[in-house]
Write a protein that holds these residues in place. Structure first.
Motif, PDB file in Angstrom:
ATOM      1  N   HIS A  25     -33.135 -38.551  30.200  1.00  0.00           N
ATOM      2  CA  HIS A  25     -33.217 -39.797  30.961  1.00  0.00           C
ATOM      3  C   HIS A  25     -31.875 -40.501  31.099  1.00  0.00           C
ATOM      4  O   HIS A  25     -31.802 -41.566  31.671  1.00  0.00           O
ATOM      5  CB  HIS A  25     -34.235 -40.742  30.308  1.00  0.00           C
ATOM      6  CG  HIS A  25     -33.850 -41.157  28.929  1.00  0.00           C
ATOM      7  ND1 HIS A  25     -34.127 -40.361  27.830  1.00  0.00           N
ATOM      8  CD2 HIS A  25     -33.206 -42.238  28.467  1.00  0.00           C
ATOM      9  CE1 HIS A  25     -33.662 -40.966  26.754  1.00  0.00           C
ATOM     10  NE2 HIS A  25     -33.097 -42.098  27.113  1.00  0.00           N
ATOM     11  N   GLU A  26     -30.804 -39.922  30.585  1.00  0.00           N
ATOM     12  CA  GLU A  26     -29.491 -40.554  30.692  1.00  0.00           C
ATOM     13  C   GLU A  26     -28.875 -40.283  32.054  1.00  0.00           C
ATOM     14  O   GLU A  26     -28.861 -39.150  32.518  1.00  0.00           O
ATOM     15  CB  GLU A  26     -28.556 -40.045  29.605  1.00  0.00           C
ATOM     16  CG  GLU A  26     -28.944 -40.506  28.228  1.00  0.00           C
ATOM     17  CD  GLU A  26     -27.991 -39.998  27.172  1.00  0.00           C
ATOM     18  OE1 GLU A  26     -27.420 -38.913  27.353  1.00  0.00           O
ATOM     19  OE2 GLU A  26     -27.832 -40.697  26.168  1.00  0.00           O
ATOM     20  N   PRO A  27     -28.357 -41.327  32.703  1.00  0.00           N
ATOM     21  CA  PRO A  27     -27.697 -41.122  33.983  1.00  0.00           C
ATOM     22  C   PRO A  27     -26.401 -40.322  33.818  1.00  0.00           C
ATOM     23  O   PRO A  27     -25.702 -40.463  32.822  1.00  0.00           O
ATOM     24  CB  PRO A  27     -27.384 -42.535  34.456  1.00  0.00           C
ATOM     25  CG  PRO A  27     -28.220 -43.440  33.629  1.00  0.00           C
ATOM     26  CD  PRO A  27     -28.437 -42.720  32.335  1.00  0.00           C
ATOM     27  N   SER A  28     -26.131 -39.478  34.773  1.00  0.00           N
ATOM     28  CA  SER A  28     -24.850 -38.779  34.814  1.00  0.00           C
ATOM     29  C   SER A  28     -24.345 -38.872  36.243  1.00  0.00           C
ATOM     30  O   SER A  28     -25.041 -39.339  37.129  1.00  0.00           O
ATOM     31  CB  SER A  28     -24.995 -37.320  34.382  1.00  0.00           C
ATOM     32  OG  SER A  28     -25.744 -36.590  35.319  1.00  0.00           O
ATOM     33  N   SER A  29     -23.130 -38.430  36.473  1.00  0.00           N
ATOM     34  CA  SER A  29     -22.605 -38.476  37.831  1.00  0.00           C
ATOM     35  C   SER A  29     -21.745 -37.259  38.104  1.00  0.00           C
ATOM     36  O   SER A  29     -21.248 -36.610  37.194  1.00  0.00           O
ATOM     37  CB  SER A  29     -21.792 -39.754  38.062  1.00  0.00           C
ATOM     38  OG  SER A  29     -20.641 -39.749  37.244  1.00  0.00           O
ATOM     39  N   THR A  30     -21.626 -36.961  39.391  1.00  0.00           N
ATOM     40  CA  THR A  30     -20.733 -35.901  39.823  1.00  0.00           C
ATOM     41  C   THR A  30     -19.709 -36.507  40.768  1.00  0.00           C
ATOM     42  O   THR A  30     -19.974 -37.491  41.449  1.00  0.00           O
ATOM     43  CB  THR A  30     -21.483 -34.762  40.552  1.00  0.00           C
ATOM     44  OG1 THR A  30     -22.128 -35.289  41.695  1.00  0.00           O
ATOM     45  CG2 THR A  30     -22.501 -34.094  39.646  1.00  0.00           C
ATOM     46  N   ASN A  31     -18.543 -35.926  40.769  1.00  0.00           N
ATOM     47  CA  ASN A  31     -17.473 -36.349  41.668  1.00  0.00           C
ATOM     48  C   ASN A  31     -16.957 -35.095  42.359  1.00  0.00           C
ATOM     49  O   ASN A  31     -16.513 -34.162  41.692  1.00  0.00           O
ATOM     50  CB  ASN A  31     -16.365 -37.056  40.895  1.00  0.00           C
ATOM     51  CG  ASN A  31     -15.271 -37.537  41.807  1.00  0.00           C
ATOM     52  OD1 ASN A  31     -15.544 -38.059  42.876  1.00  0.00           O
ATOM     53  ND2 ASN A  31     -14.035 -37.348  41.408  1.00  0.00           N
TER      54      ASN A  31
ATOM     55  N   HIS B  42     -13.778 -38.303  48.982  1.00  0.00           N
ATOM     56  CA  HIS B  42     -14.513 -37.894  47.790  1.00  0.00           C
ATOM     57  C   HIS B  42     -16.001 -38.062  48.022  1.00  0.00           C
ATOM     58  O   HIS B  42     -16.430 -38.817  48.888  1.00  0.00           O
ATOM     59  CB  HIS B  42     -14.094 -38.742  46.583  1.00  0.00           C
ATOM     60  CG  HIS B  42     -12.622 -38.694  46.334  1.00  0.00           C
ATOM     61  ND1 HIS B  42     -12.018 -37.640  45.694  1.00  0.00           N
ATOM     62  CD2 HIS B  42     -11.642 -39.563  46.657  1.00  0.00           C
ATOM     63  CE1 HIS B  42     -10.718 -37.867  45.626  1.00  0.00           C
ATOM     64  NE2 HIS B  42     -10.465 -39.026  46.211  1.00  0.00           N
ATOM     65  N   ARG B  43     -16.801 -37.351  47.225  1.00  0.00           N
ATOM     66  CA  ARG B  43     -18.250 -37.446  47.297  1.00  0.00           C
ATOM     67  C   ARG B  43     -18.778 -37.681  45.889  1.00  0.00           C
ATOM     68  O   ARG B  43     -18.544 -36.862  44.996  1.00  0.00           O
ATOM     69  CB  ARG B  43     -18.817 -36.150  47.865  1.00  0.00           C
ATOM     70  CG  ARG B  43     -20.225 -36.286  48.361  1.00  0.00           C
ATOM     71  CD  ARG B  43     -20.739 -34.979  48.908  1.00  0.00           C
ATOM     72  NE  ARG B  43     -21.352 -34.273  47.791  1.00  0.00           N
ATOM     73  CZ  ARG B  43     -21.151 -33.003  47.494  1.00  0.00           C
ATOM     74  NH1 ARG B  43     -20.359 -32.278  48.213  1.00  0.00           N
ATOM     75  NH2 ARG B  43     -21.752 -32.460  46.484  1.00  0.00           N
ATOM     76  N   ASN B  44     -19.453 -38.812  45.679  1.00  0.00           N
ATOM     77  CA  ASN B  44     -20.011 -39.147  44.370  1.00  0.00           C
ATOM     78  C   ASN B  44     -21.530 -39.140  44.451  1.00  0.00           C
ATOM     79  O   ASN B  44     -22.108 -39.475  45.481  1.00  0.00           O
ATOM     80  CB  ASN B  44     -19.533 -40.514  43.900  1.00  0.00           C
ATOM     81  CG  ASN B  44     -18.052 -40.520  43.591  1.00  0.00           C
ATOM     82  OD1 ASN B  44     -17.426 -39.475  43.501  1.00  0.00           O
ATOM     83  ND2 ASN B  44     -17.493 -41.689  43.434  1.00  0.00           N
ATOM     84  N   GLN B  45     -22.161 -38.794  43.326  1.00  0.00           N
ATOM     85  CA  GLN B  45     -23.615 -38.720  43.286  1.00  0.00           C
ATOM     86  C   GLN B  45     -24.095 -39.053  41.873  1.00  0.00           C
ATOM     87  O   GLN B  45     -23.495 -38.618  40.893  1.00  0.00           O
ATOM     88  CB  GLN B  45     -24.053 -37.310  43.670  1.00  0.00           C
ATOM     89  CG  GLN B  45     -25.532 -37.128  43.808  1.00  0.00           C
ATOM     90  CD  GLN B  45     -25.862 -35.740  44.326  1.00  0.00           C
ATOM     91  OE1 GLN B  45     -25.262 -34.762  43.917  1.00  0.00           O
ATOM     92  NE2 GLN B  45     -26.811 -35.666  45.229  1.00  0.00           N
ATOM     93  N   ALA B  46     -25.167 -39.821  41.774  1.00  0.00           N
ATOM     94  CA  ALA B  46     -25.777 -40.143  40.482  1.00  0.00           C
ATOM     95  C   ALA B  46     -26.993 -39.250  40.277  1.00  0.00           C
ATOM     96  O   ALA B  46     -27.666 -38.873  41.237  1.00  0.00           O
ATOM     97  CB  ALA B  46     -26.185 -41.610  40.455  1.00  0.00           C
ATOM     98  N   ARG B  47     -27.256 -38.910  39.025  1.00  0.00           N
ATOM     99  CA  ARG B  47     -28.419 -38.079  38.709  1.00  0.00           C
ATOM    100  C   ARG B  47     -28.842 -38.319  37.271  1.00  0.00           C
ATOM    101  O   ARG B  47     -28.127 -38.969  36.519  1.00  0.00           O
ATOM    102  CB  ARG B  47     -28.115 -36.609  38.944  1.00  0.00           C
ATOM    103  CG  ARG B  47     -26.956 -36.092  38.122  1.00  0.00           C
ATOM    104  CD  ARG B  47     -26.631 -34.612  38.371  1.00  0.00           C
ATOM    105  NE  ARG B  47     -26.295 -34.392  39.747  1.00  0.00           N
ATOM    106  CZ  ARG B  47     -26.886 -33.471  40.530  1.00  0.00           C
ATOM    107  NH1 ARG B  47     -27.810 -32.694  40.053  1.00  0.00           N
ATOM    108  NH2 ARG B  47     -26.531 -33.343  41.777  1.00  0.00           N
TER     109      ARG B  47
ATOM    110  N   ARG C  68     -28.676 -39.697  46.836  1.00  0.00           N
ATOM    111  CA  ARG C  68     -27.932 -39.135  47.958  1.00  0.00           C
ATOM    112  C   ARG C  68     -26.450 -39.229  47.632  1.00  0.00           C
ATOM    113  O   ARG C  68     -26.015 -40.150  46.953  1.00  0.00           O
ATOM    114  CB  ARG C  68     -28.212 -39.914  49.238  1.00  0.00           C
ATOM    115  CG  ARG C  68     -29.610 -39.734  49.730  1.00  0.00           C
ATOM    116  CD  ARG C  68     -29.794 -40.452  51.034  1.00  0.00           C
ATOM    117  NE  ARG C  68     -31.170 -40.284  51.470  1.00  0.00           N
ATOM    118  CZ  ARG C  68     -31.669 -40.835  52.544  1.00  0.00           C
ATOM    119  NH1 ARG C  68     -30.912 -41.603  53.301  1.00  0.00           N
ATOM    120  NH2 ARG C  68     -32.915 -40.629  52.872  1.00  0.00           N
ATOM    121  N   ALA C  69     -25.672 -38.296  48.107  1.00  0.00           N
ATOM    122  CA  ALA C  69     -24.218 -38.323  47.885  1.00  0.00           C
ATOM    123  C   ALA C  69     -23.612 -39.460  48.691  1.00  0.00           C
ATOM    124  O   ALA C  69     -24.039 -39.731  49.819  1.00  0.00           O
ATOM    125  CB  ALA C  69     -23.607 -36.993  48.277  1.00  0.00           C
TER     126      ALA C  69
END
Length: 58
Positions: free
Chosen positions: A8-14, A37-42, A51-52
């Motif tokens: 359940h912890e949020p992470s992100s991609t860059n 750049h393209r960022n996304q939370a998951r 959504r990115a």
């Protein structure tokens, strides 16, 4: 002591690469670099994501 990631912890991609994992109440800072750049939370261990978001830094 190593910190274990929970589903359940949020992470992100860059730009498609994993960036960080944080608790829901933690602030995450991303070092800005020029370009597009393209960022996304998951959620860290779950198949759900936002959504990115496209960010352009001049």
């Amino acid at each position: 002591m190593e910190r274990r990631t929970r589903s359940h912890e949020p992470s992100s991609t860059n730009d498609g690469e994993p960036f960080t994992t944080a608790q829901a109440n933690e602030t995450v800072f991303w070092p800005m670099t020029p370009g597009a750049h393209r960022n996304q939370a998951r959620l860290a261990l779950a198949p759900v994501a936002s959504r990115a978001v496209r960010i352009v830094i001049e």
